[in-house]
Scaffold this motif. Sequence first.
Motif, PDB file in Angstrom:
ATOM      1  N   VAL A   1       0.858  -1.189   0.000  1.00  0.00           N
ATOM      2  CA  VAL A   1       0.000   0.000   0.000  1.00  0.00           C
ATOM      3  C   VAL A   1       0.897   1.242   0.000  1.00  0.00           C
ATOM      4  O   VAL A   1       1.838   1.343   0.792  1.00  0.00           O
ATOM      5  CB  VAL A   1      -0.917   0.019   1.238  1.00  0.00           C
ATOM      6  N   GLN A   2       0.619   2.153  -0.893  1.00  0.00           N
ATOM      7  CA  GLN A   2       1.404   3.384  -0.956  1.00  0.00           C
ATOM      8  C   GLN A   2       0.905   4.375   0.086  1.00  0.00           C
ATOM      9  O   GLN A   2      -0.266   4.736   0.105  1.00  0.00           O
ATOM     10  CB  GLN A   2       1.324   4.001  -2.354  1.00  0.00           C
ATOM     11  N   LYS A   3       1.807   4.806   0.948  1.00  0.00           N
ATOM     12  CA  LYS A   3       1.459   5.777   1.976  1.00  0.00           C
ATOM     13  C   LYS A   3       1.978   7.174   1.644  1.00  0.00           C
ATOM     14  O   LYS A   3       1.486   8.169   2.182  1.00  0.00           O
ATOM     15  CB  LYS A   3       2.037   5.335   3.321  1.00  0.00           C
ATOM     16  N   SER A   4       2.978   7.238   0.792  1.00  0.00           N
ATOM     17  CA  SER A   4       3.528   8.534   0.386  1.00  0.00           C
ATOM     18  C   SER A   4       3.910   8.431  -1.078  1.00  0.00           C
ATOM     19  O   SER A   4       4.583   7.482  -1.493  1.00  0.00           O
ATOM     20  CB  SER A   4       4.763   8.885   1.231  1.00  0.00           C
ATOM     21  N   THR A   5       3.439   9.393  -1.867  1.00  0.00           N
ATOM     22  CA  THR A   5       3.658   9.358  -3.316  1.00  0.00           C
ATOM     23  C   THR A   5       5.002   9.987  -3.679  1.00  0.00           C
ATOM     24  O   THR A   5       5.370  11.038  -3.146  1.00  0.00           O
ATOM     25  CB  THR A   5       2.541  10.131  -4.040  1.00  0.00           C
TER      26      THR A   5
END
Length: 674
Positions: free
Chosen positions: A238-242
């Motif tokens: 899961v991406q938490k920061s792009t």
Amino acid sequence: MALSSAGIGSNLDVDGIVSKLMSVERQPLTKLARQEASYQTKLSGFGTLKGALTSFQTSVRNLSDISKFQGLKVSAADATVVTASATAAAVPGTYALNVTQLAQAQKLVAGGVVSDIAPVGKGVITFDFGTIAGGAYDAVTGKYTGSTFTTAGSGVKTVTIDSTNDSLSGIRDAINKAAIGVTATIVNDGSGTPYRLSLSSSTTGAAASMKISVANTAPDTGLGTLLNHNPAGSQALVQKSTAQNAEFTVDGIAVSKPANIASDVIGGVTLNLLKTTTTPTTISIARDTAAVTTAVNDFVKAYNEISKNFVDATAYNASTKTAAILNGEASVRGMQAQVRAVLTAPITGGASAFSRLSEIGVAVQKDGSLAVDATKLGNAITNNFSDFAGLFASVGKSSDSLVGYKGFTSATKPGAYALDVSQLATKGSATGTAAVTGTALVIGAGNDTLEVLLNGVSSTIQLTQKTYASAADLAAEVQSKINGAPLFSAAGSAVAVSAPGGILSMTSNKYGSASTVSITGGSGQANLNFVASGATVVTGLDVAGTVNGMPATGNGQVLTSSSGDSAGLALTVGGGAIGARGTVNYSQGYAHQFDTLATSILGTTGSLLARTDGISASIKGLGKSQEALLARLAVVEKRYRAQFTALDLTISSMNTTSNFLTQQLAQFANLASQ
């Protein structure tokens, strides 16, 4: 019968007599001691002078740094938005900055596991970095849909997980130990499966998004299930920061940079973006005239201090008839003359508009010291700021904007030197024989390795097995794998791979005769049309030419004069035309010359050491003379004591005889009177 103490039998003061005689004999020893004390005093005086010269050298060496005279001050109206610094290449002015987005690194989080020490799975984790484009991103789920991933070609990195490190903690430690540009941590979220692996890219920017592929070690599948992550396909994390670039404008011009620190937006200026803005903030760049003024005054102070040290060391007070420790020392007068000679000679070479200190308001006073005319100095700084460095430091200046001054050696003499370039530096390259199309774009187990020779280093790379969409897509894979090879990265080597017309072409990142790139083997060599007999392999070339009409040595883009007055002068030729390339002026400023002179005086062959060695030798010689004289005095004293002891015995014997005769005569007289 022997006497128990000298002088008892004769009443002679033997000790006193010998002592007085020896005091006369010791007079040469006293003279030697005075000479030694005099030499020791001079040695101490030279030690003090050496300390003064060392301090002087430290001061002028600091002032021979060109940056001391080319500083610029950078200020921001709002220092909470941006801070900045500038080099001498910056141009004074003001700029309006508006920051709409800061750069940040991507952060991905894996699903939770029950234990951080239990086995997860074994295999090889491959990290690639690139750009995610198109499709849609759901910020709630942290997933992409319909997007594409394009590798940046900076190099893929791998981490091997085996039975020694197949727990979540082991995976974390293995990733961090590999130093691949990814930081791994474990977060405990307190749930039933609390341990979650968090992966953060060490690099900011949109092109630093991660694609993670896992080759499981059969029959394990757990590692791939946990970490396989393709932004264009299945995403286990899961991406938490792009990953995103910094977006801002400078004077209304849109700029996008991968990091919040940018040194290539405004020439000579480094920007450090701190936060976004709602209204533009102003960046002001101005010449640091105060720093130049301070540097000039520091130079004057350093010179005056060493000048005073020379005067004090050799002074003579006529009224008290007292001479300083080093008065009369020819070596000190010689050093003093050398220092003054540097100061009175003009700066040659033409790298500065100034040639004498008097032109900037620094004048020699009647007592030999320097004084600063603040008004004249201020005017000189205002009108010729960029020329101050040439008056104090060692500098070079080229009339050709594509030719840069790089350095010098002790053999380089000031002057104006003509440059002629007969050959520009090039990079090594290799080009395939034909376009890569059709089945050649299918990489499988039989054609997935390449043996690469890059700038003298060999390594084998393995391409990802798949069908590539185009030759350009395959070129990006080849570039990524070559640049990710540890042996190449450690050597600072990389390639740029392109596919014009479908033909793969590779170019080294370095210039010069050591720059080479070729595919020397591997199962994919023929597939990519890099067969040894047909591929075009071009070795890079060193720059070639002459400086001042004399042959020069090329190394990449650096051309170094090898003979004549310009010997050691190094120039960077960044491009341009073949033939005459103008003139390079080289000057050695006063601070540089004083540093060189101090090195000469203080060196192992310098006048200071020669003189102190001479004094030390004299002291050693006096010591030997004293030892010899002491030995002789011991013999003399022994002889004196022997002689006076013998005299004492003789007189004692005579006294005894005299007393006996006196007694006998007295008895005869008594008998005669009866």
